[in-house]
Design an enzyme around this catalytic site. Sequence first.
Site, short mmCIF file in Angstrom:
data_model
loop_
_atom_site.label_atom_id
_atom_site.label_comp_id
_atom_site.label_asym_id
_atom_site.label_seq_id
_atom_site.Cartn_x
_atom_site.Cartn_y
_atom_site.Cartn_z
N GLU A 1 0.82 -1.21 0.00
CA GLU A 1 0.00 0.00 0.00
C GLU A 1 0.86 1.26 0.00
O GLU A 1 1.79 1.39 0.80
CB GLU A 1 -0.95 -0.02 1.21
CG GLU A 1 -1.84 1.20 1.35
CD GLU A 1 -2.72 1.44 0.13
OE1 GLU A 1 -3.28 0.47 -0.41
OE2 GLU A 1 -2.83 2.62 -0.29
N THR B 1 -6.13 2.59 -5.30
CA THR B 1 -5.95 1.15 -5.12
C THR B 1 -6.74 0.35 -6.15
O THR B 1 -6.24 -0.61 -6.74
CB THR B 1 -6.39 0.71 -3.71
OG1 THR B 1 -5.49 1.25 -2.75
CG2 THR B 1 -6.39 -0.80 -3.56
N HIS C 1 -1.01 3.52 4.79
CA HIS C 1 -1.96 4.36 4.06
C HIS C 1 -2.05 5.72 4.73
O HIS C 1 -1.98 5.81 5.94
CB HIS C 1 -3.33 3.67 4.05
CG HIS C 1 -4.32 4.28 3.11
ND1 HIS C 1 -4.89 5.51 3.31
CD2 HIS C 1 -4.83 3.82 1.93
CE1 HIS C 1 -5.71 5.79 2.31
NE2 HIS C 1 -5.70 4.78 1.46
N ASP D 1 1.23 0.31 -4.98
CA ASP D 1 0.05 0.60 -5.80
C ASP D 1 -0.01 2.02 -6.34
O ASP D 1 -0.45 2.25 -7.44
CB ASP D 1 -1.26 0.22 -5.07
CG ASP D 1 -1.51 1.03 -3.80
OD1 ASP D 1 -0.56 1.61 -3.25
OD2 ASP D 1 -2.68 1.07 -3.37
N HIS D 2 0.45 2.99 -5.55
CA HIS D 2 0.41 4.38 -6.02
C HIS D 2 1.24 5.25 -5.08
O HIS D 2 1.71 4.78 -4.04
CB HIS D 2 -1.02 4.91 -6.09
CG HIS D 2 -1.82 4.64 -4.84
ND1 HIS D 2 -1.65 5.34 -3.68
CD2 HIS D 2 -2.77 3.70 -4.58
CE1 HIS D 2 -2.47 4.88 -2.75
NE2 HIS D 2 -3.17 3.86 -3.27
C1 GP9 Z 1 -9.26 0.19 1.02
C2 GP9 Z 1 -7.84 0.32 0.66
C3 GP9 Z 1 -7.43 1.77 0.37
O1 GP9 Z 1 -9.76 -1.08 1.10
O2 GP9 Z 1 -7.47 -0.56 -0.31
O3 GP9 Z 1 -7.66 2.24 -0.91
P1 GP9 Z 1 -6.97 3.59 -1.42
O4 GP9 Z 1 -7.46 4.73 -0.58
O5 GP9 Z 1 -5.48 3.42 -1.28
O6 GP9 Z 1 -7.35 3.74 -2.83
MN MN Z 2 -3.92 2.25 -2.11
#
Ligand code: GP9
Ligand code: MN
Length: 727
Positions: free
Chosen positions: A261, A305, A422, A481-482
Amino acid sequence: MKFFAEKLKAFWNSRWGFFILAVILFWIKTYYAYKTKFNLGVSGSVQEFLLALNPLPTTILLFGIALYFKGRKSYIIMLVIDFITTFWLFANILYYREFSDFLTTTLIKGSGSVSNNLGKSIVGIINPSDFLVFVDLVILIVLLATKLQKVDIRPIKKPVAGLVSLLAVVLFGFNLTMANSDRSGLLTRTFDNNYIVKYLGLNSYAVYDVVKATKTSAVRANADASDMKTVQKYIKNNHVVGNPTYKGVAKGKNVFVIHLESFQQFLIDYKVDGQEVTPNLNKIYHENNTLSFDNFYNQVGQGKTADAELMLETSLFGLSEGAAMVTAGSTNTWQAAPAILSQSQGYTTASFHGDVPSFWNRDNTYKAWGYDYFFSKSYFQSGKNFDVGYGLKDKIFMKDSMKYVEQLPQPFYAKLITVTNHYPYLLDKKNQSIAKTTTGDKTVDGYVQTARYLDQSIGEFMAWLKETGLDKNSMLVFYGDHYAISGNHKPAIAKLLGKDKANDFDVAQWQKVPFMIHMDGLKGGINHTYGGEIDVLPTIENLLGIDNSDYIQFGQDLLATDRNQTVAFRSGDFVTPKYTKVGSKYYNTSDGSLIRKPDAATKKELESLTNHVATELSLSDSVINGDLLRFYTPKGFKTVDAKDYTYKLSKSLKLLKKMQKKEKTSLLYQNDGKSSLDLYKTDAPELEADSKEADKSSDSSSSSSANSDANSSSSTGDSSSSSSSSN
Ligand code: GP9
Ligand code: MN
């Protein structure tokens, strides 16, 4: 006093009296339902306030319609509206109990799948208390029938009725503004239906859903097979053959996809106070049997995500607005990694995520992608301080996931979606093991701490793989992911990079995320090719020996030598080894210098790159918006039917047992039913406390997770009140 009592009585017997009573009763019961029938993940006083407020504007607006009518008719209309909205509430209560999500128009229209899903079990899931939502209607009817409240047939002046509607609209505007400031992009980014209900209420959700569905279905209705032909032609012309030296080197291996993440490439080898932030991932990055990529970019749009997942699983781009997993996940035909791997090579497929299943509409999208299992929140342990931000803390999540991993028939394709790293990067003291950075930007400085925590969870997981021997027959794919730190934090970015200033070019380069493939015996090294998330699936396919030339995939094998190294961003910007485009500016990628006056040849080159990116994005959009894959089924591929899948806890566990017996290839089966979980070592402080308690109770092996049913999970988990995107 008498005068007052008489006034009150007159008011009670007036239409206003009835209207206000109806509104208040409806308001109260909706709030009661919110609190007792749904898990909306409300946190903080702003959200609590909005939850309490949100039934009011739409109730006034809808019930207020009756005020435009005269006499008895007005009462009847009000009661009918009351009944319809109550029924909507009631139906959602039932649906939510089963699916942890709200009803959608697509579901209701869609081949009676609601009744299919719900009909069979309706008696089983209904609670007597569900009928309480009808009590106010009964009260109103009884009051009128017994004349305890009189029917007032005097007309209400239209402008006065108009004022009531206006009041409702103003109230709604206030509600929406507050909601949007608490969660920016609420209506556009399409996170989770829970969010719309939590912030705007069930009736607004209905409108939101209808608008969304109408938009999509209009585009879909206009699309036809010839659109698919255009896409196919493009894909064919742009297809590159996978690198033959790597073809099939991972054939038959388990595939772990580890979703890191918000993990940015700059963290690799990054140090704070002379200490590596992520020693475990650094080690993997540099190992001889890891293929690492140092020019790999995230390409997500608003879906973050969800967009990353979509690109990895389908090699299609996310959409320019919202998250395709939400807007098209349930309705489209897909040709995604789980189905491809399972159909072509007999893989068992599973996704793991310690949050509620409805987030990013994963529960529905995964079915359409062909995932056999989706282990979400209710499959895992829960306990005091087990969660932070969007769900279960990574160390607990990784460990707890292994109790299902060991049961998966091999080979399996298992995607583990971590979440602790996150925004806003919160972590309790006990789990912090490195100092914060000192950029002075509060939203940025905790990042290295959560990244360190994520890294440790990976270290623990890797150690377990080794202990169990699973590392010998598994290929691990790691990806960030980003971005974590957005371009709005340029001064902090500059500080982290050890620069004086960061400009748009730096922010474009800042989009790099790790991509690593790790496997015993793999010929590794650091590869400098320019690529991104769109290229992952073709790369994995080649390693597994799957020929993807018949699939509609926009990426290219990252190991192919003749690949096109243009990395498209969702905005239409791009990076190539030579050029970087940001908005209307172009830079030389090698040194970041701005191209002020390009010569004719360069200009042409830049134009052609810009066009290429625009074409690619718009063709990918047409596939998703037009649901074009329904017009084309690749050779040997069987279209997935989402109805074949269920992620209900009891059913999934049963299936897992059955499949283990049948296939006899799970790790657990191979160990004669002896769990390898005691080989998993974690220093998660939450589990220490837990295991002490568990020792006291008689049965510690069955952990607290498996006794609640799949969708009874507790919250949407956005404990931070601010937006995840606009940090
Ligand atoms: C939520 C998590 C976060 O289930 O995957 O998503 P994001 O805010 O990173 O797009
Ligand atoms: Mn994410």
